[in-house]
Design a protein around this motif. Structure first.
Motif, short mmCIF file in Angstrom:
data_model
loop_
_atom_site.label_atom_id
_atom_site.label_comp_id
_atom_site.label_asym_id
_atom_site.label_seq_id
_atom_site.Cartn_x
_atom_site.Cartn_y
_atom_site.Cartn_z
N GLY A 179 4.57 -5.73 1.87
CA GLY A 179 4.32 -4.55 2.69
C GLY A 179 5.22 -3.40 2.27
N ASP A 180 6.50 -3.71 2.00
CA ASP A 180 7.43 -2.69 1.47
C ASP A 180 6.86 -2.09 0.19
N GLU A 181 6.42 -2.97 -0.70
CA GLU A 181 5.91 -2.53 -2.00
C GLU A 181 4.66 -1.67 -1.85
N ALA A 182 3.79 -2.03 -0.92
CA ALA A 182 2.58 -1.25 -0.68
C ALA A 182 2.94 0.15 -0.16
N ALA A 183 3.95 0.23 0.70
CA ALA A 183 4.39 1.53 1.23
C ALA A 183 4.94 2.41 0.12
N ILE A 184 5.78 1.85 -0.73
CA ILE A 184 6.34 2.61 -1.86
C ILE A 184 5.21 3.07 -2.78
#
Length: 164
Positions: free
Chosen positions: A146-151
């Motif tokens: 989820g962090d990676e998708a946001a970035i």
């Protein structure tokens, strides 16, 4: 040869664009909610960390991962001020070909939205062989996808704005 496990969510915050003027939609599958809620939590907190205002994050839920494509399309059509849409889901391999059909359909659908659309649609679908692999990627030893998708959303919005 042993494989070293490391958190794949590490990134240089200096390379992330400021999100203070960005509007982002997130569509989340209710299926495998323990995982998808952790992905949502990671994405949401990361967007806030990089300046996206809470009121500029639109979250909607759909029943399962296959419905993510429709949900993302509806969100894009309903809220025309969105700069990107993140889809978050989790499909765990079972004993039937259901896994292949769902994963293939969502992948193809999100790809088509990116080809046809005017904003980036970010693929945040976990496709794992077992629940432990999902947990490892939803805040566990491999970080939080989820962090990676946001970035990715922040960077793709910036890319899109620079190339208009």
């Amino acid at each position: 040869m042993a494989t070293a496990y490391h958190n794949l969510s590490g990134y240089d915050p200096e390379t992330v664009p400021d999100g203070s003027e960005m509007n982002i939609g997130i569509v989340v599958s209710e299926w495998n909610g323990e995982i998808t809620n952790a992905l949502l939590d990671g994405a949401y907190k990361t967007l806030l960390k990089h300046g996206v205002k809470e009121e500029n994050i639109m979250v909607e839920f759909v029943p399962g991962s296959f419905e993510l494509v429709f949900g993302a399309k509806q969100l894009a059509d309903t809220y025309e001020d969105l700069d990107a849409i993140i889809v978050l889901g989790c499909v765990v391999r079972g004993d039937t070909p259901h896994f292949d059909y769902v994963c293939g359909g969502v992948t193809q659908g999100i790809t088509q939205l990116n080809v046809d659309g005017f904003i980036p649609f970010i693929f945040g679908l976990l496709t794992t062989d077992n629940m432990q692999q999902s947990l490892d990627r939803a805040g566990g030893k491999h970080g939080n996808k989820g962090d990676e998708a946001a970035i990715t959303a922040l960077k793709m919005i910036d890319f899109s704005l620079r190339n208009k």
